[in-house]
Design a protein around this motif. Structure first.
Motif, PDB file in Angstrom:
ATOM      1  N   UNK A 185      52.260  38.018  85.640  1.00 32.34           N
ATOM      2  CA  UNK A 185      53.112  37.041  84.782  1.00 32.34           C
ATOM      3  C   UNK A 185      54.481  37.204  85.234  1.00 32.34           C
ATOM      4  N   UNK A 186      54.737  38.342  85.814  1.00 32.96           N
ATOM      5  CA  UNK A 186      56.246  38.703  86.312  1.00 32.96           C
ATOM      6  C   UNK A 186      56.480  38.202  87.595  1.00 32.96           C
ATOM      7  N   UNK A 187      55.339  37.977  88.571  1.00 31.88           N
ATOM      8  CA  UNK A 187      55.330  37.385  89.547  1.00 31.88           C
ATOM      9  C   UNK A 187      55.612  35.887  89.524  1.00 31.88           C
ATOM     10  N   UNK A 188      54.886  35.552  88.572  1.00 25.81           N
ATOM     11  CA  UNK A 188      55.012  34.066  88.169  1.00 25.81           C
ATOM     12  C   UNK A 188      56.448  33.851  87.780  1.00 25.81           C
ATOM     13  N   UNK A 189      56.903  34.673  87.249  1.00 22.96           N
ATOM     14  CA  UNK A 189      58.520  34.401  86.596  1.00 22.96           C
ATOM     15  C   UNK A 189      59.318  34.449  87.628  1.00 22.96           C
ATOM     16  N   UNK A 190      59.356  35.399  88.320  1.00 24.12           N
ATOM     17  CA  UNK A 190      60.226  35.476  89.859  1.00 24.12           C
ATOM     18  C   UNK A 190      59.994  33.886  90.640  1.00 24.12           C
ATOM     19  N   UNK A 191      58.669  33.741  90.808  1.00 21.90           N
ATOM     20  CA  UNK A 191      58.483  32.320  91.396  1.00 21.90           C
ATOM     21  C   UNK A 191      59.105  31.168  90.910  1.00 21.90           C
ATOM     22  N   UNK A 192      58.967  31.184  89.373  1.00 25.73           N
ATOM     23  CA  UNK A 192      59.778  30.045  88.769  1.00 25.73           C
ATOM     24  C   UNK A 192      61.365  30.140  88.903  1.00 25.73           C
ATOM     25  N   UNK A 193      61.737  31.122  89.745  1.00 28.34           N
ATOM     26  CA  UNK A 193      63.243  31.323  89.841  1.00 28.34           C
ATOM     27  C   UNK A 193      64.185  31.708  88.569  1.00 28.34           C
ATOM     28  N   UNK A 194      63.227  32.386  87.867  1.00 28.65           N
ATOM     29  CA  UNK A 194      63.759  33.116  86.730  1.00 28.65           C
ATOM     30  C   UNK A 194      64.136  34.368  86.689  1.00 28.65           C
ATOM     31  N   UNK A 195      65.505  35.004  86.605  1.00 28.98           N
ATOM     32  CA  UNK A 195      65.680  36.354  86.944  1.00 28.98           C
ATOM     33  C   UNK A 195      65.092  37.523  86.360  1.00 28.98           C
ATOM     34  N   UNK A 196      64.609  38.434  87.003  1.00 29.87           N
ATOM     35  CA  UNK A 196      64.039  39.391  86.563  1.00 29.87           C
ATOM     36  C   UNK A 196      65.024  40.495  85.865  1.00 29.87           C
ATOM     37  N   UNK A 197      64.762  41.222  84.794  1.00 27.48           N
ATOM     38  CA  UNK A 197      65.632  42.406  84.340  1.00 27.48           C
ATOM     39  C   UNK A 197      65.253  43.683  85.214  1.00 27.48           C
ATOM     40  N   UNK A 198      66.053  44.539  85.154  1.00 28.28           N
ATOM     41  CA  UNK A 198      65.916  45.921  85.712  1.00 28.28           C
ATOM     42  C   UNK A 198      64.713  46.529  85.462  1.00 28.28           C
ATOM     43  N   UNK A 199      64.437  46.499  84.343  1.00 30.59           N
ATOM     44  CA  UNK A 199      63.081  47.056  83.831  1.00 30.59           C
ATOM     45  C   UNK A 199      61.908  46.166  84.242  1.00 30.59           C
ATOM     46  N   UNK A 200      61.773  45.053  84.407  1.00 30.62           N
ATOM     47  CA  UNK A 200      60.943  44.187  84.958  1.00 30.62           C
ATOM     48  C   UNK A 200      60.715  44.489  86.435  1.00 30.62           C
ATOM     49  N   UNK A 201      61.657  44.633  87.312  1.00 35.44           N
ATOM     50  CA  UNK A 201      61.466  45.046  88.621  1.00 35.44           C
ATOM     51  C   UNK A 201      60.918  46.403  88.632  1.00 35.44           C
ATOM     52  N   UNK A 202      61.495  47.343  87.982  1.00 37.09           N
ATOM     53  CA  UNK A 202      60.905  48.876  87.985  1.00 37.09           C
ATOM     54  C   UNK A 202      59.318  48.624  87.729  1.00 37.09           C
ATOM     55  N   UNK A 203      58.727  48.091  86.609  1.00 40.34           N
ATOM     56  CA  UNK A 203      57.696  47.945  86.413  1.00 40.34           C
ATOM     57  C   UNK A 203      56.530  47.175  87.510  1.00 40.34           C
TER      58      UNK A 203
END
Length: 346
Positions: A3-21
């Motif tokens: 779901x985080x990868x999909x979020x990135x693919x949809x060009x929605x910015x990730x938070x620092x915590x999401x990148x760390x995860x």
């Protein structure tokens, strides 16, 4: 994770915590899912084309003493060299005949190469080869120097930021080097009008997932046209000689993240990646990269420009190297193209 990868693919910015995860907890399945999307995104902009850049390593003198680098000024075992202007122009002539339309002048921060000398070399290349791009990778300078190179005809500038975390930066560099100044250089380059490239080593000493997340946030903020990353590989004459190298797996994962974070970025599959695995450069392309950089430097000096140990292609002629890379890319379904290869607009 998907779901985080999909979020990135949809060009929605990730938070620092999401990148760390993502960086800390992804599985091999997650990585393969990331690569399926990063390749898809890359092909939306660049198709199956892989751009080549002719790399000319023109000096291994350096005034800096970075703890990881084989050409650091304290390394008394390095056999130093400088190419002359005629040497550099000969490399360009050979490269042009082979089809290269971008030349990358890379070197240590060598005081011999004054602004006047750099401008003279850049101007000569642009005069002789007006259809080619000139990329400089010669370190930290002041705004007026960068402006002079740009006015002489330089198109692009590569300056790895190395790490976005100030504390981590201080563990990789001596006290006379400033992370604030290094970042300012990148913003100066952007303001002048260069196509700008930043980047970092994956698995550098003391690096954490938090550091890598900060790198991703910095890259997102800077929005460069190019990002150069590769695994840290130790060099035997440096303070980090015994440090473990970065892994191919982590490097590939970061390539995929960068591709989704900046979809139109020019992203090299580096020589360092090819050094730690025989198919490293191919795997980099299959993770979302779209640039490779064969070496146009004279064979006589290539073994002297050793930023890290066991560097590949130090004995290959430029024509051999290009032909080899064409075959390697063809084997995975990609085409080497020798156009300027500018960054596609979003």
């Amino acid at each position: 994770m998907k779901e985080l990868i999909d979020k990135l693919y949809s060009e929605t910015a990730l938070t620092r915590a999401e990148y760390i995860k993502l960086i800390k907890e992804h599985s091999e399945d997650d990585a393969q899912y990331l690569f399926s999307l990063s390749v898809k995104r890359r092909e939306e902009y660049y198709g199956k084309d892989v751009y080549v850049r002719g790399l000319i390593e023109f000096t291994n003198y350096c005034k800096n003493d970075c703890y990881y680098c084989g050409i650091r000024r304290s390394n008394k075992n390095t056999e130093r060299y400088r190419l002359t202007k005629d040497d550099i122009m000969s490399c360009c002539e050979q490269g042009y005949d082979l089809g290269f339309r971008t030349f990358v002048l890379q070197g240590g921060e060598d005081p011999y190469f004054t602004d006047e000398r750099i401008c003279d070399i850049v101007s000569a290349i642009k005069t002789n080869y007006p259809d080619c791009a000139v990329t400089l990778s010669i370190g930290e300078k002041e705004h007026d120097s960068y402006k002079a190179y740009f006015d002489a005809g330089a198109d692009r500038y590569l300056l790895r930021h190395e790490t976005a975390d100030n504390s981590h930066y201080s563990r990789l560099h001596p006290a006379d080097m400033s992370p604030r100044h290094r970042k300012q250089c990148l913003y100066d380059l952007k303001s002048i009008g260069y196509q700008v490239g930043c980047g970092f080593m994956v698995g550098s000493p003391f690096q954490t997932a938090e550091n890598l997340a900060d790198d991703m946030l910095f890259i997102k903020e800077l929005s460069p046209q190019m990002v150069g990353i590769g695994p840290f590989i130790s060099q035997h004459d440096t303070p980090f000689s015994e440090m473990a190298s970065g892994t191919m797996e982590q490097t590939l994962f970061m390539l995929g993240l960068i591709r989704l974070t900046i979809p139109n970025v020019l992203l090299p599959s580096t020589t360092a990646l090819g050094t730690i695995h025989p198919l490293g450069r191919e795997k980099g392309i299959l993770a979302g990269a779209n640039v490779i950089m064969p070496n146009l430097s004279p064979v006589s000096v290539r073994k002297k420009y050793l930023l890290y140990d066991n560097k590949i292609c130090t004995g290959d002629e430029a024509a051999e190297c290009k032909k080899c890379l064409q075959m390697r890319m063809k084997s995975i379904g990609y085409n080497v193209v020798t156009s300027r290869g500018d960054c596609k607009p979003k």
